[in-house]
Write a protein that holds these residues in place. Sequence first.
Motif, PDB file in Angstrom:
ATOM      1  N   THR A   1       5.424   3.340  15.125  1.00  0.00           N
ATOM      2  CA  THR A   1       6.468   3.681  14.168  1.00  0.00           C
ATOM      3  C   THR A   1       5.846   3.888  12.797  1.00  0.00           C
ATOM      4  N   PHE A   2       6.243   4.974  12.122  1.00  0.00           N
ATOM      5  CA  PHE A   2       5.744   5.278  10.787  1.00  0.00           C
ATOM      6  C   PHE A   2       6.877   5.015   9.795  1.00  0.00           C
ATOM      7  N   GLU A   3       6.699   3.984   9.005  1.00  0.00           N
ATOM      8  CA  GLU A   3       7.724   3.587   8.044  1.00  0.00           C
ATOM      9  C   GLU A   3       7.595   4.391   6.759  1.00  0.00           C
ATOM     10  N   ASN A   4       8.717   4.991   6.337  1.00  0.00           N
ATOM     11  CA  ASN A   4       8.791   5.645   5.033  1.00  0.00           C
ATOM     12  C   ASN A   4       7.632   6.628   4.832  1.00  0.00           C
ATOM     13  N   ALA A   5       7.448   7.502   5.792  1.00  0.00           N
ATOM     14  CA  ALA A   5       6.302   8.412   5.786  1.00  0.00           C
ATOM     15  C   ALA A   5       6.643   9.735   5.113  1.00  0.00           C
ATOM     16  N   ALA A  59       0.832  -1.203   0.000  1.00  0.00           N
ATOM     17  CA  ALA A  59       0.000   0.000   0.000  1.00  0.00           C
ATOM     18  C   ALA A  59       0.861   1.246   0.000  1.00  0.00           C
ATOM     19  N   ALA A  60       0.196   2.381  -0.202  1.00  0.00           N
ATOM     20  CA  ALA A  60       0.903   3.654  -0.214  1.00  0.00           C
ATOM     21  C   ALA A  60       1.484   3.959   1.157  1.00  0.00           C
ATOM     22  N   GLN A  61       2.553   4.727   1.170  1.00  0.00           N
ATOM     23  CA  GLN A  61       3.219   5.070   2.412  1.00  0.00           C
ATOM     24  C   GLN A  61       2.339   5.980   3.250  1.00  0.00           C
ATOM     25  N   PRO A  62       2.484   5.948   4.582  1.00  0.00           N
ATOM     26  CA  PRO A  62       1.684   6.828   5.431  1.00  0.00           C
ATOM     27  C   PRO A  62       2.105   8.284   5.249  1.00  0.00           C
ATOM     28  N   SER A 106       6.761  21.129   3.643  1.00  0.00           N
ATOM     29  CA  SER A 106       6.856  19.739   3.206  1.00  0.00           C
ATOM     30  C   SER A 106       8.318  19.311   3.237  1.00  0.00           C
ATOM     31  N   LEU A 107       8.611  18.219   3.947  1.00  0.00           N
ATOM     32  CA  LEU A 107       9.977  17.710   3.972  1.00  0.00           C
ATOM     33  C   LEU A 107      10.307  17.072   2.624  1.00  0.00           C
ATOM     34  N   PRO A 108      11.567  17.141   2.203  1.00  0.00           N
ATOM     35  CA  PRO A 108      11.906  16.789   0.825  1.00  0.00           C
ATOM     36  C   PRO A 108      11.837  15.304   0.508  1.00  0.00           C
ATOM     37  N   ARG A 109      11.929  14.454   1.508  1.00  0.00           N
ATOM     38  CA  ARG A 109      11.979  13.029   1.231  1.00  0.00           C
ATOM     39  C   ARG A 109      11.253  12.274   2.330  1.00  0.00           C
ATOM     40  N   ALA A 110      10.734  11.111   1.950  1.00  0.00           N
ATOM     41  CA  ALA A 110      10.070  10.259   2.931  1.00  0.00           C
ATOM     42  C   ALA A 110      11.090   9.788   3.964  1.00  0.00           C
TER      43      ALA A 110
END
Length: 489
Positions: free
Chosen positions: A225-229, A21-24, A277-281
């Motif tokens: 924990t939020f993975e690759n958010a 699924a899509a990242q959080p 907005s942060l530049p990267r997940a």
Amino acid sequence: MKTHSFLLSAWAALALASAAAAQPALTVYNQNFAVVRETVPLTLAAGETKLAFAGVTSSLEPDSVVLRDPTGRVALSILEQSYRADTISQGLLLSLHEGKELDFIVRDQDAKEYTVKGRVIRSGYTPGAQRRGQMPESPLIEVDGKLRFSLPGEPVFPTLSDDAILKPTLSWTLGAPSAATFNAELSYITGGMRWEASYNLIAPEKGDMLDLIGWVTIDNQTGKTFENATIKLMAGDVSKLEPAQDLAFRREAMLSMAEAAAPQVTEKAFDEFHLYSLPRATTLRDREVKQVEFIRATGVKAKTLYVYNGADVGRQFRGWNQDMIRNNPDYGTQSNSKVWVMREFENSEANRLGVPLPKGRTRFYRRDDADGRLEFTGENTIDHTAKNETVKIYTGDAFDVVGERRRVDFQMSSRNDFMEEAFEIKVRNRKTEPVEVRVAERLYRGANWTISNQSHDFVRIDAQNVEFRVNVPADGETIVTYRVRYSWQ
């Protein structure tokens, strides 16, 4: 089918589907809360379907939950929702066995194990105590007819009950007019997450240019924990209502947040606030504090200001009204010798900045020309500062510049319709170069005033504040004098 088995199988199905699924996505506010958005794969039958989603935060606000089809094709409704955050732990299981006897495994100094029996009189468990910062009570165990305020060993519990959960879980009864399989969007507000900005300002030993580096610090205490958010940060004083108040406002705010990708930290106006907005997940682990650089500017012109506010109004005058101040001849006549050191710069594109700066701590460093090392010279905070506004920060008191203020005359009209007083203000500079000092005077006895016989020109700041901007020679002294007349009729 048992409820416990159903919940576990439902979660297993969701977890497997969520792997692709899509990242959080997170929008973090600097008021200790965040909006969480996750993709939840759903398979619904026509009519009612019971499902569970494990892995939400332990500080979720249940009445903020929004579950919807983002495409709008499925008419999904939540008929019933339950939120469980009492995950399995030793303390919880002890509380479920209060009044019952358990086996406790004891290991002696030779690591040999044996079992003792004890009755749980009190577990000491209080749900949510750790999140609220409360100290738990000691357990109370009866062994051989005697009470112990500690566990006699490692407790051994029976099999889990049917309604036990391993992670905070949302359980739903969902309604749909027809069968459907789709990726739903789950959004909710959670406590336990915050962010703040901080700034490092680095200047050479001499001169008014500096480099500015801005950091954001994100603190995750949500229990998840939020993975690759993908992460956004909302700056501004957002009105946060208590749970169960104005539910429609919160849901509308969550539904209106759009996702955006960017090669660097980007900023945009959002309603009356600013959204970064942060530049990267990134992966944000539970109980992790993470820093991300969000601004770097070199060659920012920042003037050094010396400000002397010489009136020392003591604590005994706190809470005085205007009449009390006006009628007391001694008010404001004590002298304060400290001269403030301040840095001032324009938050503009011409000054290598020009982006809204969220409030945060500022730390000042100067580079020692002798060895190139940075030395800490002061810190303070700035408030939210819009583009093209002026930032003025107090960094400490001057060592080589001091002031002295005294009143030299006071006259009160016998009819109490006016008064006059005169002041002499000395500023001494023991540096090897001249400095400009802003002598700040507050005309505190009334708004209807006139200054006469002043030794220097002044700048009117507002209705009751003026500044005399004077040059003080190297190893020299400058004296400012003025007379002010207040009238009330």
